[in-house]
Motif scaffolding. Structure first.
Motif, PDB file in Angstrom:
ATOM      1  N   ASN A   1       0.834  -1.209   0.000  1.00 27.79           N
ATOM      2  CA  ASN A   1       0.000   0.000   0.000  1.00 27.79           C
ATOM      3  C   ASN A   1       0.864   1.252   0.000  1.00 27.79           C
ATOM      4  O   ASN A   1       0.587   2.217  -0.717  1.00 27.79           O
ATOM      5  CB  ASN A   1      -0.931   0.002   1.211  1.00 27.79           C
ATOM      6  CG  ASN A   1      -1.964  -1.109   1.154  1.00 27.79           C
ATOM      7  OD1 ASN A   1      -2.271  -1.633   0.080  1.00 27.79           O
ATOM      8  ND2 ASN A   1      -2.486  -1.502   2.306  1.00 27.79           N
ATOM      9  N   GLN A   2       1.929   1.241   0.809  1.00 26.98           N
ATOM     10  CA  GLN A   2       2.836   2.382   0.855  1.00 26.98           C
ATOM     11  C   GLN A   2       3.607   2.510  -0.453  1.00 26.98           C
ATOM     12  O   GLN A   2       3.863   3.617  -0.933  1.00 26.98           O
ATOM     13  CB  GLN A   2       3.814   2.224   2.031  1.00 26.98           C
ATOM     14  CG  GLN A   2       4.857   3.307   2.144  1.00 26.98           C
ATOM     15  CD  GLN A   2       4.260   4.640   2.550  1.00 26.98           C
ATOM     16  OE1 GLN A   2       3.216   4.668   3.195  1.00 26.98           O
ATOM     17  NE2 GLN A   2       4.916   5.741   2.188  1.00 26.98           N
ATOM     18  N   TYR A   3       3.956   1.390  -1.047  1.00 26.47           N
ATOM     19  CA  TYR A   3       4.734   1.403  -2.278  1.00 26.47           C
ATOM     20  C   TYR A   3       3.931   2.023  -3.421  1.00 26.47           C
ATOM     21  O   TYR A   3       4.438   2.837  -4.186  1.00 26.47           O
ATOM     22  CB  TYR A   3       5.168  -0.013  -2.634  1.00 26.47           C
ATOM     23  CG  TYR A   3       6.076  -0.100  -3.837  1.00 26.47           C
ATOM     24  CD1 TYR A   3       7.447   0.083  -3.703  1.00 26.47           C
ATOM     25  CD2 TYR A   3       5.560  -0.346  -5.113  1.00 26.47           C
ATOM     26  CE1 TYR A   3       8.295   0.011  -4.800  1.00 26.47           C
ATOM     27  CE2 TYR A   3       6.396  -0.411  -6.213  1.00 26.47           C
ATOM     28  CZ  TYR A   3       7.763  -0.233  -6.057  1.00 26.47           C
ATOM     29  OH  TYR A   3       8.587  -0.296  -7.152  1.00 26.47           O
ATOM     30  N   TYR A   4       2.659   1.639  -3.519  1.00 20.82           N
ATOM     31  CA  TYR A   4       1.820   2.140  -4.611  1.00 20.82           C
ATOM     32  C   TYR A   4       1.217   3.510  -4.297  1.00 20.82           C
ATOM     33  O   TYR A   4       1.066   4.353  -5.177  1.00 20.82           O
ATOM     34  CB  TYR A   4       0.686   1.149  -4.900  1.00 20.82           C
ATOM     35  CG  TYR A   4       1.003   0.144  -5.978  1.00 20.82           C
ATOM     36  CD1 TYR A   4       0.916   0.474  -7.328  1.00 20.82           C
ATOM     37  CD2 TYR A   4       1.385  -1.143  -5.650  1.00 20.82           C
ATOM     38  CE1 TYR A   4       1.198  -0.464  -8.309  1.00 20.82           C
ATOM     39  CE2 TYR A   4       1.681  -2.082  -6.622  1.00 20.82           C
ATOM     40  CZ  TYR A   4       1.582  -1.735  -7.958  1.00 20.82           C
ATOM     41  OH  TYR A   4       1.872  -2.648  -8.930  1.00 20.82           O
ATOM     42  N   GLY A   5       0.820   3.719  -3.039  1.00 18.89           N
ATOM     43  CA  GLY A   5       0.104   4.949  -2.708  1.00 18.89           C
ATOM     44  C   GLY A   5      -1.292   4.933  -3.318  1.00 18.89           C
ATOM     45  O   GLY A   5      -1.951   3.890  -3.400  1.00 18.89           O
ATOM     46  N   VAL A   6      -1.728   6.076  -3.805  1.00 21.12           N
ATOM     47  CA  VAL A   6      -3.070   6.170  -4.387  1.00 21.12           C
ATOM     48  C   VAL A   6      -3.158   5.423  -5.712  1.00 21.12           C
ATOM     49  O   VAL A   6      -4.258   5.104  -6.185  1.00 21.12           O
ATOM     50  CB  VAL A   6      -3.465   7.650  -4.588  1.00 21.12           C
ATOM     51  CG1 VAL A   6      -3.596   8.345  -3.239  1.00 21.12           C
ATOM     52  CG2 VAL A   6      -2.462   8.376  -5.477  1.00 21.12           C
ATOM     53  N   ARG A   7      -2.006   5.115  -6.329  1.00 22.17           N
ATOM     54  CA  ARG A   7      -2.026   4.370  -7.590  1.00 22.17           C
ATOM     55  C   ARG A   7      -2.486   2.933  -7.404  1.00 22.17           C
ATOM     56  O   ARG A   7      -2.739   2.232  -8.378  1.00 22.17           O
ATOM     57  CB  ARG A   7      -0.620   4.385  -8.214  1.00 22.17           C
ATOM     58  CG  ARG A   7      -0.160   5.766  -8.640  1.00 22.17           C
ATOM     59  CD  ARG A   7       1.207   5.728  -9.306  1.00 22.17           C
ATOM     60  NE  ARG A   7       2.252   5.304  -8.393  1.00 22.17           N
ATOM     61  CZ  ARG A   7       2.883   4.137  -8.455  1.00 22.17           C
ATOM     62  NH1 ARG A   7       2.564   3.267  -9.402  1.00 22.17           N
ATOM     63  NH2 ARG A   7       3.840   3.841  -7.597  1.00 22.17           N
ATOM     64  N   LEU A   8      -2.582   2.505  -6.161  1.00 20.98           N
ATOM     65  CA  LEU A   8      -3.014   1.135  -5.905  1.00 20.98           C
ATOM     66  C   LEU A   8      -4.434   0.886  -6.413  1.00 20.98           C
ATOM     67  O   LEU A   8      -4.763  -0.229  -6.850  1.00 20.98           O
ATOM     68  CB  LEU A   8      -2.939   0.848  -4.395  1.00 20.98           C
ATOM     69  CG  LEU A   8      -3.351  -0.560  -3.940  1.00 20.98           C
ATOM     70  CD1 LEU A   8      -2.398  -1.604  -4.508  1.00 20.98           C
ATOM     71  CD2 LEU A   8      -3.385  -0.640  -2.425  1.00 20.98           C
ATOM     72  N   PHE A   9      -5.286   1.931  -6.389  1.00 23.09           N
ATOM     73  CA  PHE A   9      -6.680   1.753  -6.817  1.00 23.09           C
ATOM     74  C   PHE A   9      -6.779   1.524  -8.322  1.00 23.09           C
ATOM     75  O   PHE A   9      -7.769   0.956  -8.804  1.00 23.09           O
ATOM     76  CB  PHE A   9      -7.507   2.977  -6.417  1.00 23.09           C
ATOM     77  CG  PHE A   9      -7.547   3.209  -4.934  1.00 23.09           C
ATOM     78  CD1 PHE A   9      -8.342   2.421  -4.116  1.00 23.09           C
ATOM     79  CD2 PHE A   9      -6.767   4.207  -4.343  1.00 23.09           C
ATOM     80  CE1 PHE A   9      -8.368   2.633  -2.738  1.00 23.09           C
ATOM     81  CE2 PHE A   9      -6.800   4.424  -2.983  1.00 23.09           C
ATOM     82  CZ  PHE A   9      -7.604   3.632  -2.178  1.00 23.09           C
ATOM     83  N   ASP A  10      -5.794   1.964  -9.068  1.00 20.79           N
ATOM     84  CA  ASP A  10      -5.807   1.789 -10.520  1.00 20.79           C
ATOM     85  C   ASP A  10      -5.010   0.578 -10.978  1.00 20.79           C
ATOM     86  O   ASP A  10      -5.037   0.229 -12.165  1.00 20.79           O
ATOM     87  CB  ASP A  10      -5.250   3.044 -11.210  1.00 20.79           C
ATOM     88  CG  ASP A  10      -6.071   4.280 -10.898  1.00 20.79           C
ATOM     89  OD1 ASP A  10      -7.293   4.147 -10.739  1.00 20.79           O
ATOM     90  OD2 ASP A  10      -5.468   5.374 -10.787  1.00 20.79           O
ATOM     91  N   ALA A  11      -4.270  -0.042 -10.070  1.00 20.67           N
ATOM     92  CA  ALA A  11      -3.430  -1.174 -10.441  1.00 20.67           C
ATOM     93  C   ALA A  11      -4.246  -2.462 -10.465  1.00 20.67           C
ATOM     94  O   ALA A  11      -5.146  -2.665  -9.640  1.00 20.67           O
ATOM     95  CB  ALA A  11      -2.271  -1.312  -9.460  1.00 20.67           C
ATOM     96  N   SER A  12      -3.912  -3.315 -11.408  1.00 18.67           N
ATOM     97  CA  SER A  12      -4.595  -4.615 -11.495  1.00 18.67           C
ATOM     98  C   SER A  12      -4.005  -5.571 -10.465  1.00 18.67           C
ATOM     99  O   SER A  12      -2.894  -5.377  -9.958  1.00 18.67           O
ATOM    100  CB  SER A  12      -4.427  -5.196 -12.896  1.00 18.67           C
ATOM    101  OG  SER A  12      -3.053  -5.458 -13.173  1.00 18.67           O
ATOM    102  N   SER A  13      -4.759  -6.607 -10.172  1.00 14.89           N
ATOM    103  CA  SER A  13      -4.293  -7.592  -9.200  1.00 14.89           C
ATOM    104  C   SER A  13      -3.034  -8.299  -9.695  1.00 14.89           C
ATOM    105  O   SER A  13      -2.166  -8.666  -8.896  1.00 14.89           O
ATOM    106  CB  SER A  13      -5.397  -8.616  -8.930  1.00 14.89           C
ATOM    107  OG  SER A  13      -5.817  -9.238 -10.135  1.00 14.89           O
ATOM    108  N   GLU A  14      -2.919  -8.452 -11.038  1.00 16.98           N
ATOM    109  CA  GLU A  14      -1.711  -9.084 -11.590  1.00 16.98           C
ATOM    110  C   GLU A  14      -0.488  -8.204 -11.361  1.00 16.98           C
ATOM    111  O   GLU A  14       0.602  -8.696 -10.996  1.00 16.98           O
ATOM    112  CB  GLU A  14      -1.887  -9.348 -13.091  1.00 16.98           C
ATOM    113  CG  GLU A  14      -2.912 -10.423 -13.429  1.00 16.98           C
ATOM    114  CD  GLU A  14      -4.340  -9.893 -13.369  1.00 16.98           C
ATOM    115  OE1 GLU A  14      -4.503  -8.649 -13.198  1.00 16.98           O
ATOM    116  OE2 GLU A  14      -5.281 -10.692 -13.460  1.00 16.98           O
TER     117      GLU A  14
END
Length: 331
Positions: free
Chosen positions: A47-60
């Motif tokens: 979660n810290q690594y992605y930040g808010v971009r986590l919501f747009d990232a795919s599970s893969e």
């Protein structure tokens, strides 16, 4: 005399070697404990690594990044990879700061060391002066004032002193800058650094002073009542000479030991003061690493703090043994 000096030097050398051998397993256990505690943390490093971009990232993508960072492995395997890399000179990469850990330490550790050593020097100087004069003038107004302030400051956390000092000396009087290493837009220079260092170092020193000054006062009172001090007075020596050349050296031995015992509090106080004053040391990196469960950076900062405590204790014992040959060095 020469033989006695060589024997004392050999005993101190054995003390140093024994402590260094003891420090190796202690540091290993501490590092392993950091990994276990981080694994039990409710925070997910991804979660810290992605930040808010986590919501747009795919599970893969998330699974791929987790595998690249080694977060899909058991904590024991992560610790082993980190430990073997450390033995090879690779401190790892900070996931939270996106920098090699070695670079983070090189940029921040010198500023933390500067603040901690300056704060300790201020605390020692104030304690020696105030504690000695208070014991010399026992029962007087100065003694009562020093004792009262010392007991009052014992229960005040460093961050409270930091906030009060900012309110008085920065916002109120405007004498010293509020935070940071330099003024906004100014290049780092010796004058700028010293100006911004003054207030946090003074706060850190004052926060560590109460235990030291009260201890110096009590040690001086005991020393002033000893026979060799009474004999010096009977020989007609000036009171200043009696206090400084006969009583004070005797009181310094337990004081040196106490300084070593105060190193853990100094490290904790430095972290709190750095956060309040936005000092560019390891405190900010430590907080970021803890919330991001950044194993490599968190482990290295913890190891450095532990090593500082062990080194402070060792130096205090070595100084005590050097000052008084009667001090045992055999553990």
């Amino acid at each position: 005399m020469e033989r006695r000096g060589l024997e004392a030097g050999g005993m101190i050398a054995r003390l140093v070697l024994r402590r260094l051998a003891f420090a190796v397993p202690v540091l290993g256990i501490v590092a392993f404990g950091v990994f276990l505690l981080a694994a039990a943390s409710p925070f997910d490093p991804i979660n810290q690594y992605y930040g808010v971009r986590l919501f747009d990232a795919s599970s893969e993508d998330v699974a791929r990044v987790r595998a690249e960072l080694g977060l899909d492995q058991p904590v024991l395997m992560q610790f082993w990879h980190w430990f073997t890399g450390l033995l090879g000179g690779d401190l790892g990469t900070s996931r939270s700061l996106r920098q090699p850990v070695a670079q983070v330490l090189a940029e921040r550790l010198p500023w933390t060391a500067l603040l901690a050593t300056t704060g300790l020097a201020i605390a020692v100087l104030l304690a020696l002066v105030l504690g000695t004069v208070a014991a010399w003038r026992q029962g007087g107004i100065f003694d009562r004032l020093v004792t009262a302030i010392g007991h009052a400051l014992e229960g005040v956390p460093p961050f409270v002193l930091a906030l009060l000092s900012i309110a008085v000396f920065s916002l109120g009087l405007g004498w010293l800058p509020v935070a940071g290493l330099t003024d906004a837009g100014r290049a780092a220079s010796v004058g700028q650094v010293l100006e911004h260092l003054a207030l946090p170092a003074l706060v850190l020193g004052v926060s560590q002073m109460p235990w030291l000054v009260l201890h110096v006062r009590q040690s001086m009172l005991s020393s002033l009542a000893e026979d060799h001090v009474t004999g010096a007075r009977a020989r007609g020596l000036a009171e200043r000479v009696v206090v400084l050349r006969h009583a004070l050296p005797t009181a310094l031995l337990p004081f040196v030991t106490l300084i070593g015992a105060r190193i853990p509090e100094l490290v904790t106080g430095a972290v709190l003061v750095e956060e309040v004053f936005s000092w560019p040391g390891l405190a900010g990196a430590l907080v970021t690493a803890a919330t991001a469960v950044d194993y490599p950076l968190l482990a290295m900062i913890t190891l450095i703090a532990t090593a500082a405590v062990l080194l402070g204790s060792l130096l205090a014992d070595v100084a005590a043994a050097a000052l008084d040959p009667r001090v045992a060095t055999d553990g």
